[in-house]
Design a protein around this motif. Structure first.
Motif, short mmCIF file in Angstrom:
data_model
loop_
_atom_site.label_atom_id
_atom_site.label_comp_id
_atom_site.label_asym_id
_atom_site.label_seq_id
_atom_site.Cartn_x
_atom_site.Cartn_y
_atom_site.Cartn_z
N LEU A 202 0.82 -1.22 0.00
CA LEU A 202 0.00 0.00 0.00
C LEU A 202 0.85 1.26 0.00
O LEU A 202 0.72 2.11 -0.88
N LEU A 203 1.75 1.37 0.98
CA LEU A 203 2.52 2.61 1.11
C LEU A 203 3.44 2.86 -0.07
O LEU A 203 3.71 4.01 -0.42
N SER A 204 3.93 1.79 -0.69
CA SER A 204 4.81 1.99 -1.85
C SER A 204 4.08 2.76 -2.95
O SER A 204 4.66 3.65 -3.59
N LYS B 280 6.40 13.81 -5.42
CA LYS B 280 6.77 15.13 -5.92
C LYS B 280 6.16 16.26 -5.10
O LYS B 280 6.26 17.43 -5.48
N ILE B 281 5.52 15.91 -3.99
CA ILE B 281 4.93 16.94 -3.12
C ILE B 281 5.64 16.85 -1.76
O ILE B 281 5.23 16.05 -0.90
N PRO B 282 6.71 17.60 -1.55
CA PRO B 282 7.54 17.44 -0.35
C PRO B 282 6.78 17.52 0.97
O PRO B 282 7.01 16.73 1.88
N THR C 35 2.89 12.45 5.49
CA THR C 35 2.51 11.04 5.39
C THR C 35 3.47 10.15 6.17
O THR C 35 3.05 9.21 6.85
N ALA C 36 4.76 10.45 6.08
CA ALA C 36 5.75 9.66 6.82
C ALA C 36 5.54 9.77 8.32
O ALA C 36 5.57 8.77 9.05
N VAL D 216 12.85 11.45 3.27
CA VAL D 216 12.06 11.49 4.51
C VAL D 216 12.97 11.79 5.70
O VAL D 216 12.65 12.62 6.56
N ILE D 217 14.14 11.13 5.74
CA ILE D 217 15.08 11.36 6.84
C ILE D 217 15.49 12.83 6.89
O ILE D 217 15.51 13.45 7.96
#
Length: 578
Positions: free
Chosen positions: A204-206, A214-216, A222-223, A261-262
């Motif tokens: 799902l998350l993939s 493309k939306i930072p 989300t993360a 994300v990091i």
């Protein structure tokens, strides 16, 4: 009124943390120590009592703790862990178990409880078994040692320590009732949470992350939402929320977006993590003589157990003295993760504030000490190795060397063997001398990487395991009979010596030989030529012609033929080092 106190306490904590962080930066000490010091100074127990409401800071800092563990999970590369070699797997699995077992015995012996609802000895043992990823990686990165064999072994053990920490976090809430069924249920719950997270992440998350990549701002939100979702689920099923955050990070670690994300979560995390360690500093009790004595004794014990748990395993797996000793030195400090575990243990009433105080001072002592130990790990190793040899522990070159070097001196000697050397040697393997003899037959390599040693032996190339900065090693290799001495390793990678020192040593031992050395800068190359080098290898210059030609060709034609040729060429190359 409470809201005003909360804001003022947060503000005061950040100001104090910033001041001490600047001071730590000037003194080149870990920032975590600065944050702990800030908490001690403004806190009610040791400091000036500027903050009395510890609960307000603790509440906010819990968010930082969850984000910290989420980041740690993101940085655990499962694919690398699964593909780790036998040495990493064995040492990673055994190091924690040996350290924890020794720790439980040692701390129980000196009076810490492990009964009646108290787990002081267990927490101290587990905390001592974990090393600081933050400190080790930072210093090894600055020293350009992350890609060396000892560096890779060190990193591998650190990754396995994170896995052990996850297992302990899954058991932590149920330590008060540690029946077999409870422990089994905790493992089942933990495994179920991991499998659920990985399944949702994969199926799902993939797709979700691919859609929003493309939306930072949405990627970040989300993360974080995923982090707190899994953290909340973990709390609901009786596991720690912190473990849930760690699992959430691990489930995203294989995504191509994890680096992004990091980088985004790190900025938010740093604010809350600062408060977490300041909050921890607020809880540190007044350091009595006995507390400081326990901390000093525990620090010595930690360093000793690193050598007892890491060195014997690596040495028994034929890694040699150097590659067995340096990881032991690198890992000789306590992890910031240990403070997290201790903080949670304090919240569960498993331990008291004295244990947290001891661990905090151990962290401070070993962090400062290990900063210098890692910085001078090679020099320390050179002092310890001869002592071990006197007790009969022979190095690889002593175990496997023969008299071949005396009988058949080699005409080409490589001083050290790294990636550039591997590529140069690959080209030499296809060359013949004027009599049709393979040029590789005339090569001798001196290096202390067991992987290089093993691979060259397979190719029937003479290799001596030793330190190229040692006169004894070069004399043992009989370099005085060689025609060409080569070092293709830049000074940034060399340890214990430089190209200039190798040039001087080579001229003293074999004045008739041609000497080829390496430099990264033009001035350094000119200096080496002025000191008598026959040729100076400058990687960026000697590879520049090809790249310039490719750039020029790209203006009027596509680069498909270059691409195909290079891929075919790379697939065909079977170098000693990848």
């Amino acid at each position: 009124m409470h809201e005003i106190d909360l804001l003022s306490n947060i503000g005061l904590s950040i100001v104090a943390a910033t001041f001490f962080a600047l001071l730590a930066r000037a003194l080149k000490q870990p920032l975590i120590l600065a944050y702990l010091a800030a908490g001690i100074v403004v806190g009610p127990k040791i400091g000036f009592g500027l903050i009395q409401d510890e609960a307000s800071i603790t509440l906010i800092s819990e968010i930082g703790l969850i984000l910290l563990l989420f980041i740690i999970g993101l940085e655990i590369d499962l694919r690398k862990l699964l593909s780790a070699g036998r040495t990493l797997i064995v040492s990673g699995l055994s190091q924690f178990l040996i350290c924890a077992a020794l720790g439980i015995g040692f701390f129980s012996l000196i009076g810490f409880d492990l009964r009646g609802g108290r787990f002081d000895a267990l927490y101290l043992a587990v905390a001592m078994a974990l090393s600081s990823t933050m400190i080790v990686v930072k210093i090894l990165y600055d020293k350009f040692e992350l890609s060396t064999l000892p560096g890779q072994i060190t990193l591998g053990i650190l990754v396995f320590q994170d896995i052990w920490a996850i297992l302990f976090l899954s058991l932590q809430p149920n330590l008060m009732s540690p029946g077999a069924s409870i422990i089994l249920l905790s493992f089942v719950k933990g495994a179920g949470l991991v499998l659920f997270s990985l399944a949702v992440s994969k199926y799902l998350l993939s797709h979700v992350f691919s859609f929003i990549a493309k939306i930072p701002e949405l990627l970040l939100v989300t993360a974080i939402a995923w982090c707190f979702l899994i953290s909340g689920i973990a709390g609901e099923v009786g596991l720690s929320k912190e473990m849930g955050a760690l699992v959430a990070g691990v489930s995203l670690s294989t995504f191509p977006y994890n680096i992004d994300v990091i980088s985004k979560v790190t900025n938010i995390r740093d604010f809350f993590v600062t408060l977490f360690f300041v909050g921890l500093g607020l809880q540190i009790p007044v350091p009595t003589a006995s507390l400081l004595a326990y901390a000093a004794l525990a620090s010595l014990f930690l360093v000793a157990t690193r050598f007892l748990s890491v060195f014997p395993i690596l040495y028994s797996m034929k890694e040699g003295l150097r590659s067995s000793l340096i990881p032991s030195i690198n890992l000789s400090q306590m992890s910031e993760f240990s403070l997290v575990i201790a903080s949670l243990g304090l919240g569960f009433n498993h331990i008291d504030s004295q244990v947290v105080g001891i661990l905090t001072f151990v962290f401070a002592i070993t962090s400062v000490a290990s900063t210098y130990m890692i910085q001078y790990n090679h020099e320390i190793q050179l002092r310890i190795a001869p002592v071990l040899e006197k007790f009969g522990l022979k190095d690889i070159d002593r175990q496997s060397s023969t008299g071949e070097a005396v009988e058949q001196p080699k005409e080409i000697v490589f001083l050290g063997f790294y990636r550039e050397t591997s590529s140069v040697f690959y080209e030499i393997e296809s060359m013949l001398d004027e009599n049709g003899v393979p040029l590789a037959k005339k090569v001798l390599v001196i290096d202390f990487n067991p992987v290089v040693h093993c691979e060259l032996n397979k190719r029937d190339v003479k290799c001596i395991y030793g330190d190229i900065s040692s006169v004894d090693t070069l004399m043992h290799a009989h370099v005085n009979h060689t025609k060409t001495l080569v070092c293709t390793i830049p000074d940034t990678i060399l340890r214990g010596t430089t190209n200039e020192k190798l040039l001087s040593l080579s001229r003293r031992l074999c004045p008739q030989a041609r000497v080829i050395v390496t430099a990264n800068t033009l001035q350094a190359a000119l200096n080496l030529y002025q000191q008598g080098a026959d040729f100076v290898f400058i990687p960026r210059i000697h590879s520049a012609g090809l790249v310039a030609r490719v750039i020029s060709d790209s203006l009027h034609e596509n680069l498909e033929h270059y691409r195909e040729e290079e891929m075919t060429h790379l697939l065909a190359r079977k170098e000693v080092l990848d």
